[in-house]
Design a protein around this motif. Structure first.
Motif, PDB file in Angstrom:
ATOM      1  N   LEU A 115      -9.330 -31.138   3.584  1.00  0.00           N
ATOM      2  CA  LEU A 115     -10.177 -30.055   4.089  1.00  0.00           C
ATOM      3  C   LEU A 115      -9.391 -28.753   4.111  1.00  0.00           C
ATOM      4  N   VAL A 116      -9.812 -27.800   3.298  1.00  0.00           N
ATOM      5  CA  VAL A 116      -9.110 -26.529   3.141  1.00  0.00           C
ATOM      6  C   VAL A 116      -9.998 -25.386   3.616  1.00  0.00           C
ATOM      7  N   ILE A 117      -9.546 -24.705   4.648  1.00  0.00           N
ATOM      8  CA  ILE A 117     -10.275 -23.560   5.195  1.00  0.00           C
ATOM      9  C   ILE A 117      -9.631 -22.288   4.661  1.00  0.00           C
ATOM     10  N   VAL A 118     -10.435 -21.434   4.060  1.00  0.00           N
ATOM     11  CA  VAL A 118      -9.918 -20.191   3.486  1.00  0.00           C
ATOM     12  C   VAL A 118     -10.470 -19.017   4.282  1.00  0.00           C
ATOM     13  N   CYS A 119      -9.579 -18.221   4.859  1.00  0.00           N
ATOM     14  CA  CYS A 119      -9.995 -17.073   5.674  1.00  0.00           C
ATOM     15  C   CYS A 119      -9.093 -15.892   5.323  1.00  0.00           C
ATOM     16  N   LEU A 120      -9.406 -15.255   4.208  1.00  0.00           N
ATOM     17  CA  LEU A 120      -8.568 -14.188   3.673  1.00  0.00           C
ATOM     18  C   LEU A 120      -9.293 -12.842   3.694  1.00  0.00           C
ATOM     19  N   LEU A 121      -8.665 -11.839   3.082  1.00  0.00           N
ATOM     20  CA  LEU A 121      -9.190 -10.474   3.154  1.00  0.00           C
ATOM     21  C   LEU A 121     -10.507 -10.312   2.420  1.00  0.00           C
ATOM     22  N   ASP A 122     -10.578 -10.800   1.194  1.00  0.00           N
ATOM     23  CA  ASP A 122     -11.773 -10.617   0.382  1.00  0.00           C
ATOM     24  C   ASP A 122     -11.816 -11.689  -0.708  1.00  0.00           C
ATOM     25  N   ASP A 123     -12.870 -11.642  -1.522  1.00  0.00           N
ATOM     26  CA  ASP A 123     -13.063 -12.671  -2.539  1.00  0.00           C
ATOM     27  C   ASP A 123     -11.927 -12.679  -3.561  1.00  0.00           C
ATOM     28  N   SER A 124     -11.422 -11.519  -3.918  1.00  0.00           N
ATOM     29  CA  SER A 124     -10.306 -11.468  -4.872  1.00  0.00           C
ATOM     30  C   SER A 124      -9.087 -12.187  -4.325  1.00  0.00           C
ATOM     31  N   SER A 125      -8.856 -12.038  -3.016  1.00  0.00           N
ATOM     32  CA  SER A 125      -7.720 -12.714  -2.380  1.00  0.00           C
ATOM     33  C   SER A 125      -7.865 -14.230  -2.462  1.00  0.00           C
ATOM     34  N   VAL A 126      -9.104 -14.710  -2.380  1.00  0.00           N
ATOM     35  CA  VAL A 126      -9.353 -16.149  -2.473  1.00  0.00           C
ATOM     36  C   VAL A 126      -8.932 -16.663  -3.845  1.00  0.00           C
ATOM     37  N   GLY A 127      -9.369 -15.964  -4.892  1.00  0.00           N
ATOM     38  CA  GLY A 127      -9.018 -16.375  -6.244  1.00  0.00           C
ATOM     39  C   GLY A 127      -7.519 -16.349  -6.483  1.00  0.00           C
TER      40      GLY A 127
END
Length: 296
Positions: free
Chosen positions: A65-77
């Protein structure tokens, strides 16, 4: 892993919100692995029992289970570019648009992951506080949500809004947009009384009470939209409200207050009346905004 064993959780991004989420899972007994682009921001969580990964790929490898909570969509990629997502359940709590949620779902699924997009209806201090009313919208993989619902509900209430991955962001932004419009009215109201011998703290309960009373009208609007009958249960039609706007504008002028927060709304109402729909409720303004044909 047994049903009573807390699910390991990986949290990518330990800003204010990511840290609040990680602390909630730690407090509930979940093994938590964290990663942040700036390692110093993980120190407090490490002191609280979290494992710190040296890279996003390492953090993803630590658990399903990976929770992603970053600045924006580009940061996710960027963060997940070199991570192996095969067999992982990716839950994206990064604020984004519906289109970004849908595209990110395709991107994650092509890499072998199940995917949920999310919209957090809370600020960090509300996380893990049952009395705060905080909750999170989720959309995408229904199977992922069912499997991890209890874990996802630890920091805040969990509400599934559909298998379309864009729906969580759409619900999130729709509610935030409504809030923005409400505060526009609130600020204009306070500006009107600002120069007078009216204490803001005494005025505030009146303002809250009025807005609370009017908020129930959203159900009438929803009923009109679904029935297509915008003349149903009309109390004050568009023509009456448009005429009354003159008093609002004159009062603003007398009080030395700019009407700039109100005039776009009023202009749209004038357009509705000009189209011959003055006898209807102002619900027709929604069709104007959405570029839809007028209801009969």
């Amino acid at each position: 892993m047994t049903a009573n064993t807390p699910t390991p959780v990986t949290v990518l991004g330990t800003g204010a919100m990511g840290s609040a989420l990680a602390r909630a899972w730690l407090a509930a007994g979940h093994p938590v692995t964290v990663w942040n682009r700036t390692p110093a921001r993980t120190e407090a969580l490490a002191a609280g029992g979290a494992a710190v990964a040296g890279s996003a790929a390492e953090a993803v490898a630590a658990g399903r289970l990976v929770i992603v909570c970053l600045l924006d969509d580009s940061s996710v990629g960027e963060a997940l570019e070199h991570a192996s997502l095969s067999g992982r359940d990716v839950v994206n709590l990064t604020t984004g648009t519906p289109a970004q949620g849908r595209a990110r779902a395709v991107w994650a699924e092509a890499r072998g992951a199940r995917f949920l997009d999310a919209g957090i209806m809370a600020v960090p201090p509300m996380i893990a506080d049952p009395s705060s009313g905080a909750y999170v919208f989720y959309s995408g993989s229904a199977e992922l949500f069912r499997e991890h619902r209890d874990t996802l509900a630890v920091p805040a209430g969990a509400t599934f809004v559909g298998t379309d991955p864009g729906f969580a962001a759409l619900h999130d932004v729709a509610l935030l947009s409504a809030m923005s419009g409400m505060f526009a009215g609130v600020f204009h109201a306070f500006a009107l009384v600002r120069r007078e011998d009216i204490a803001p703290r005494e005025f505030a309960p009146l303002l809250q009470g009025w807005l609370t009373a009017m908020a129930g009208l959203v159900h009438r609007t929803a009923d009109q939209l679904e029935s297509g009958d915008y003349a149903k249960d009309v109390v004050s039609n568009a023509a009456m409200q448009a005429a009354g706007n003159a008093t609002l504008l004159r009062t603003a002028q007398e009080q030395g207050v700019s009407p700039e927060l109100l005039t776009p709304y009023m202009a749209l109402m004038d357009r509705l009346v000009a189209e011959g729909r003055g006898a209807q409720d102002t619900t027709g303004m929604i069709d104007l905004l959405a570029g839809r044909p007028a209801a009969s």
